[in-house]
Design an enzyme around this catalytic site. Structure first.
Site, short mmCIF file in Angstrom:
data_model
loop_
_atom_site.label_atom_id
_atom_site.label_comp_id
_atom_site.label_asym_id
_atom_site.label_seq_id
_atom_site.Cartn_x
_atom_site.Cartn_y
_atom_site.Cartn_z
CG ASP A 15 -1.76 -1.24 1.37
OD1 ASP A 15 -2.25 -1.74 0.34
OD2 ASP A 15 -1.92 -1.74 2.50
CD GLU A 191 -8.50 -2.14 -2.41
OE1 GLU A 191 -9.30 -2.54 -1.55
OE2 GLU A 191 -7.55 -2.82 -2.82
C1 6LW Z 1 -5.84 -1.85 2.03
C2 6LW Z 1 -6.78 -1.89 0.91
C3 6LW Z 1 -6.84 -3.32 0.60
O1 6LW Z 1 -6.22 -0.94 2.98
O2 6LW Z 1 -6.05 -4.03 1.40
O3 6LW Z 1 -7.93 -5.05 -0.47
C4 6LW Z 1 -5.92 -3.27 2.52
N1 6LW Z 1 -7.63 -3.82 -0.20
O4 6LW Z 1 -6.39 -1.06 -0.13
C5 6LW Z 1 -4.76 -3.68 3.30
O5 6LW Z 1 -3.57 -3.59 2.58
#
Ligand code: 6LW
Length: 536
Positions: A15, A191
């Protein structure tokens, strides 16, 4: 001209978020249950990266003592505004305060502030746009994040939302705007959103498809931070999901853009190296790492990895003059006044003695704070991220003559409470033994046992891909204890958001003998070294 070597932050560094201040770049990555949390790396050339500090480095900032494995600190964003660094992040799970927060500092080496908790900031993956270039609305700041759409039109549908952030009170203000659900009809997990201003345009970059095999990066444009946004017709702009299960690099997503101040653009993304396992491939133990991708803008849209559309092991940085390291070693002999800055422990443990330097000159003393590594507890553990598939993890340990019940001290490769390997010394029925044990989902598989004398022991795990050979040394003797299949520790096999961290640990119950004397629930370590070999 030199090339950056990918992954630029090897080992579990998921991330990533990047910003530039003058001629320096800063990247922050997520850390989940590990402490210190949210490492900040700096580079002047995008080639050589150095850890400069952690945005979460004091026990009192946040309570990570009860977060689950792969709970805790999720995806952070780093930005710089008027002389101050801001890291926005979300603490997920545990019994303490949860939710999204911001920590700030003028010096990324620290200290960082206590968290300002952002009320009503639902969901995860917060980001901040300081909209300085907007002539009409000079100085406004915007918060965006993602949350599950409830009710959604399909399972795991998320929505990216935007609201103004009042910097004077660090609170959300005004109306909320839901601006994005992903580019693809039926997209799951839109996300990791980030907003950028480019002249009159607002650019939204977000990932979708979930952080594993179907991860992808998409973009949309609008005239205002609150939308409406129109997706690029080229979406998804970057992914490896169409390359199939045999691709050596997968899970590509979670992009953040930065301009290099020289007319060029770059992105950091997360990706996972995949190694052969049986007839297929599995995620390397490193899990999700940080990669660098060149970006150009065409017709106002970002083009990631121009002309190829894929991540590359080497990325030319035309203006850089630096040498990328192929593989480095991490060593702490515990002779210094503080531990190695890259050592991490599992969770926070306010008030508990866990890792102690200086109780014995030149040693790290670990005091047991859990009965076993299977427990969800702040463990007495100090480890380094495993950065390359070929590596040797080694220590020199001295366990006490009168150990407390169940005392086990040694090396571990840890994915989670559910999955880890230990090479530890314990008191057996007929003396001391070193055991190699793979713990998988509640079951302990003993893979080798060696009887050893009292005193100092060298322990080593020689790791090659999904195999580790365990050795113990004392005096002139060097004994093979056993071989472990590490594939259960692969993140694609064992689950979760983290990669494997290798380090020293002690578990056991603090106790007294019949005469009332305290039995030692601690062991001393003279060294922890993790020597990596360049990837093949
Ligand atoms: C992060 C998000 C994700 O916050 O994984 O599946 C989480 N999505 O972007 C943890 O890395």
């Amino acid at each position: 001209m030199t090339a950056a070597r990918n992954p630029v932050l090897p080992g579990f560094h998921p991330d990533p978020s990047i910003c530039r201040v003058g001629d320096e770049f800063f990247v922050v990555t997520s850390t989940f249950e590990y402490f210190p949390g949210l490492p900040v790396h700096r580079s002047r050339d995008l080639v050589e990266w150095q850890l400069v500090g952690h945005a979460v480095h004091r026990d009192e900032q946040l309570d990570l003592s009860t977060v689950s494995a792969s709970g805790g600190l999720f995806a952070p964003t780093i930005r710089h505004h008027e002389g101050r660094f801001y890291v926005a992040c979300t603490l997920v799970g545990g019994e303490g305060r949860q939710g999204s927060f911001v920590v700030t500092t003028t010096d990324p080496a620290g200290p960082w502030s206590d968290p300002a908790w952002i009320e009503d900031a639902q969901g995860i993956d917060p980001s901040i746009l300081f909209d300085d270039d907007d002539d009409d609305d000079d100085g406004r700041a915007w918060w965006c994040g993602t949350r599950l759409a409830e009710p959604g039109d399909w399972p795991e549908q998320t929505e990216v939302w935007v609201r103004e952030l009042d910097l004077s009170t660090m609170s959300l203000a005004g109306e909320e705007h839901v601006v994005w659900h992903g580019a693809v009809e039926g997209a799951v997990w839109a996300e990791g959103p980030h907003l950028y201003r480019r002249g009159g345009d607002l650019l939204l970059v977000a990932s979708e498809g979930g952080t594993e095999r179907h991860h992808a990066v998409s973009a949309a444009r609008g005239a205002s931070p609150t939308g409406p946004f129109t997706g690029s017709r080229a979406n998804p702009l970057l992914t490896h999901r169409h390359l199939g299960g045999d691709a050596p690099v997968a899970n590509v997503g979670h992009a953040d853009l930065v301009d290099d101040g020289r007319g060029g653009w770059w992105a950091t993304v997360l990706a996972t190296r995949r190694l052969p396992l049986d007839e297929a491939r599995a995620d390397a133990l490193q899990g999700r790492e940080t990669w660098l991708v060149p970006v150009v803008f065409e017709d106002g849209w970002p083009v990631f990895a121009p002309a190829t559309g894929r991540l590359a092991e080497e990325v030319e940085v035309p203006w850089a003059d630096a040498q990328a390291t192929a593989a480095r070693s991490l060593v702490d002999d515990f002779d210094g006044p503080s531990v190695h800055p890259e050592l991490v422990s599992v969770r926070t443990a306010p008030g508990a003695r866990r890792t102690q330097l200086g109780e014995r000159q030149g040693h790290l003393r670990l005091h047991a704070t859990s009965g076993s590594l299977h427990e969800l507890a702040p463990h007495a553990f100090a480890g380094f991220r495993l950065e390359q598939p070929i590596a040797t993890l080694a220590t020199v340990v001295e366990a006490p003559d009168a150990p407390s019940p169940g005392l086990l001290a040694g090396l571990t490769l840890r994915l989670s409470e559910r999955r880890h390997l230990t090479l530890g010394v314990r008191a057996g029925t007929a003396g001391r033994v070193v055991e190699l044990v793979l713990h998988v989902d509640g079951e302990d598989r003993v893979l080798g046992v060696a009887e050893v004398p009292a005193g100092r022991l060298g322990l080593a795990l020689e790791i090659d891909g999904f195999e580790a050979v365990a050795r113990v040394e004392y005096g002139e003797r060097r004994i093979a204890v056993g071989t472990a299949d590490l594939s259960p520790l692969s993140p694609s096999e064992g689950g979760g958001f983290v990669g494997v961290v290798g380090g020293v640990f002690v578990v056991g119950e603090p106790a007294r003998d019949e005469g009332g004397a305290a039995l030692a629930a601690a062991a001393d370590f003279d060294l922890l070294s993790l020597v990596h070999a360049p990837a093949r």
